[in-house]
Design an enzyme around this catalytic site. Structure first.
Site, PDB file in Angstrom:
ATOM      1  N   ASP A  96       0.835  -1.255  -0.110  1.00  0.00           N
ATOM      2  CA  ASP A  96       0.084   0.599  -0.014  1.00  0.00           C
ATOM      3  C   ASP A  96       1.150   0.846  -0.070  1.00  0.00           C
ATOM      4  OD1 ASP A  96       1.008   0.393   2.384  1.00  0.00           O
ATOM      5  OD2 ASP A  96      -0.825  -0.758   3.668  1.00  0.00           O
ATOM      6  N   ASP A  99       7.191   3.357   3.769  1.00  0.00           N
ATOM      7  CA  ASP A  99       7.212   4.236   4.591  1.00  0.00           C
ATOM      8  C   ASP A  99       9.163   4.307   4.388  1.00  0.00           C
ATOM      9  OD1 ASP A  99       7.213   6.622   6.571  1.00  0.00           O
ATOM     10  OD2 ASP A  99       6.109   5.450   7.565  1.00  0.00           O
ATOM     11  N   THR A 100       9.500   4.187   5.957  1.00  0.00           N
ATOM     12  CA  THR A 100      10.144   3.155   6.132  1.00  0.00           C
ATOM     13  C   THR A 100      11.138   2.852   5.329  1.00  0.00           C
ATOM     14  OG1 THR A 100      10.840   1.531   7.922  1.00  0.00           O
ATOM     15  CG2 THR A 100      10.669   4.145   8.939  1.00  0.00           C
ATOM     16  N   THR A 103      10.538  -3.063   6.702  1.00  0.00           N
ATOM     17  CA  THR A 103       9.130  -3.883   6.415  1.00  0.00           C
ATOM     18  C   THR A 103       9.426  -4.474   5.023  1.00  0.00           C
ATOM     19  OG1 THR A 103       7.362  -2.677   7.252  1.00  0.00           O
ATOM     20  CG2 THR A 103       6.680  -4.868   7.051  1.00  0.00           C
ATOM     21  N   ASP A 155      -4.893   2.678   6.459  1.00  0.00           N
ATOM     22  CA  ASP A 155      -5.379   2.486   7.519  1.00  0.00           C
ATOM     23  C   ASP A 155      -4.889   3.254   8.531  1.00  0.00           C
ATOM     24  OD1 ASP A 155      -3.629   0.277   8.151  1.00  0.00           O
ATOM     25  OD2 ASP A 155      -4.327   0.586   9.863  1.00  0.00           O
TER      26      ASP A 155
HETATM   27  P1  IMP Z   1       7.887   1.179   6.065  1.00  0.00           P
HETATM   28  O1  IMP Z   1       8.235  -0.497   6.591  1.00  0.00           O
HETATM   29  O2  IMP Z   1       8.030   2.089   7.686  1.00  0.00           O
HETATM   30  O3  IMP Z   1       7.773   1.397   5.444  1.00  0.00           O
HETATM   31  O4  IMP Z   1       5.743  -0.024   6.979  1.00  0.00           O
HETATM   32  C1  IMP Z   1       5.217   0.542   5.916  1.00  0.00           C
HETATM   33  C2  IMP Z   1       3.679   0.943   6.598  1.00  0.00           C
HETATM   34  O5  IMP Z   1       3.635   1.433   7.673  1.00  0.00           O
HETATM   35  C3  IMP Z   1       2.553   0.651   5.497  1.00  0.00           C
HETATM   36  O6  IMP Z   1       2.154  -1.169   4.477  1.00  0.00           O
HETATM   37  C4  IMP Z   1       1.645   0.743   6.486  1.00  0.00           C
HETATM   38  O7  IMP Z   1       0.632  -0.388   6.415  1.00  0.00           O
HETATM   39  C5  IMP Z   1       2.053   1.539   7.215  1.00  0.00           C
HETATM   40  N1  IMP Z   1       1.523   3.326   6.867  1.00  0.00           N
HETATM   41  C6  IMP Z   1       3.263   3.912   6.347  1.00  0.00           C
HETATM   42  N2  IMP Z   1       2.461   5.214   6.293  1.00  0.00           N
HETATM   43  C7  IMP Z   1       0.711   5.239   6.183  1.00  0.00           C
HETATM   44  C8  IMP Z   1       0.223   5.941   5.971  1.00  0.00           C
HETATM   45  O8  IMP Z   1       0.304   7.632   5.461  1.00  0.00           O
HETATM   46  N3  IMP Z   1      -0.781   5.877   6.372  1.00  0.00           N
HETATM   47  C9  IMP Z   1      -1.185   4.530   6.574  1.00  0.00           C
HETATM   48  N4  IMP Z   1      -0.515   3.581   7.169  1.00  0.00           N
HETATM   49  C10 IMP Z   1       0.483   4.002   6.840  1.00  0.00           C
HETATM   50 MG    MG Z   2       0.715  -2.255   5.526  1.00  0.00          MG
END
Ligand code: IMP
Ligand code: MG
Length: 171
Positions: A96, A99-100, A103, A155
């Site tokens: 979806d 972000d960082t 994951t 969400d």
């Molecule tokens: P990452 O490991 O920091 O890239 O985390 C990504 C996950 O954080 C996404 O799959 C979302 O579930 C959640 N996430 C990050 N930013 C948002 C946002 O703006 N709205 C909703 N969920 C987010």
């Molecule tokens: Mg997610």
């Protein structure tokens, strides 16, 4: 009450999903494509995207929760592993929002152990503000500098996934 500021309309989403569906169709013409949706946020995007890809492909799902402990790398726990045989196949992870990237980095490492022919990433939103990893997003519908958004699968505390468009959430 939280405030929902309209950011991306249903029409704009439709146009972009069509665009990347066509690009994937072209790029994977002579491949053995498997789309792997990352639960839960990608479920709406995945269901629209698969219908815009007109070459044969298969679909699987993966569920992962990350726990940021004291170690900076964090740990990942799989709540759902792929069912399909992935060895020698062309994997496109469908997310979806990146972000960082933490994951996704862990998921890519896990998939790599299964010896696919290729792994690429497709994300509805590519958010740059907090990027910590060298994750390469090959296909994205929209880029976002910062903010927290909901709707179209995304969400806040498990709510608002059902909104058909995307909103900036102000708490
Ligand atoms: P990452 O490991 O920091 O890239 O985390 C990504 C996950 O954080 C996404 O799959 C979302 O579930 C959640 N996430 C990050 N930013 C948002 C946002 O703006 N709205 C909703 N969920 C987010
Ligand atoms: Mg997610």
């Amino acid at each position: 009450m939280p405030e929902f500021i309209p950011l991306i309309s249903e029409e704009e989403i439709k146009t972009q999903v069509q665009r990347i569906g066509e690009a994937i169709t072209k790029d994977y013409e002579n491949s053995d494509l498997v789309l792997i949706g990352i639960l839960k946020g990608s479920f709406i995007f995945l269901s629209d995207l698969t219908r815009k890809i007109s070459i044969d492909h298969e679909i699987d799902l993966i569920g992962a929760s990350s726990y940021e402990g004291t170690s900076s790398t964090g740990k990942i726990v799989f709540t759902k592993k792929p069912d399909l045989e992935l060895e020698g196949r062309d994997i496109l992870l469908v997310e979806d929002i990146v972000d960082t990237g933490n994951t996704l980095l862990k998921i890519v490492e896990f998939i790599q152990q299964l010896n696919p022919r290729s792994i690429k990433i497709c994300s509805l939103i590519d958010k740059h503000e907090r990027r910590k990893t060298e994750i390469d997003v090959s296909y994205s519908c929209f880029t976002l500098e910062k903010g927290f958004i909901v709707g179209y699968g995304l969400d806040y505390n498990e709510k608002y996934r059902n909104l058909p468009a995307i909103y900036d959430l102000k708490l």
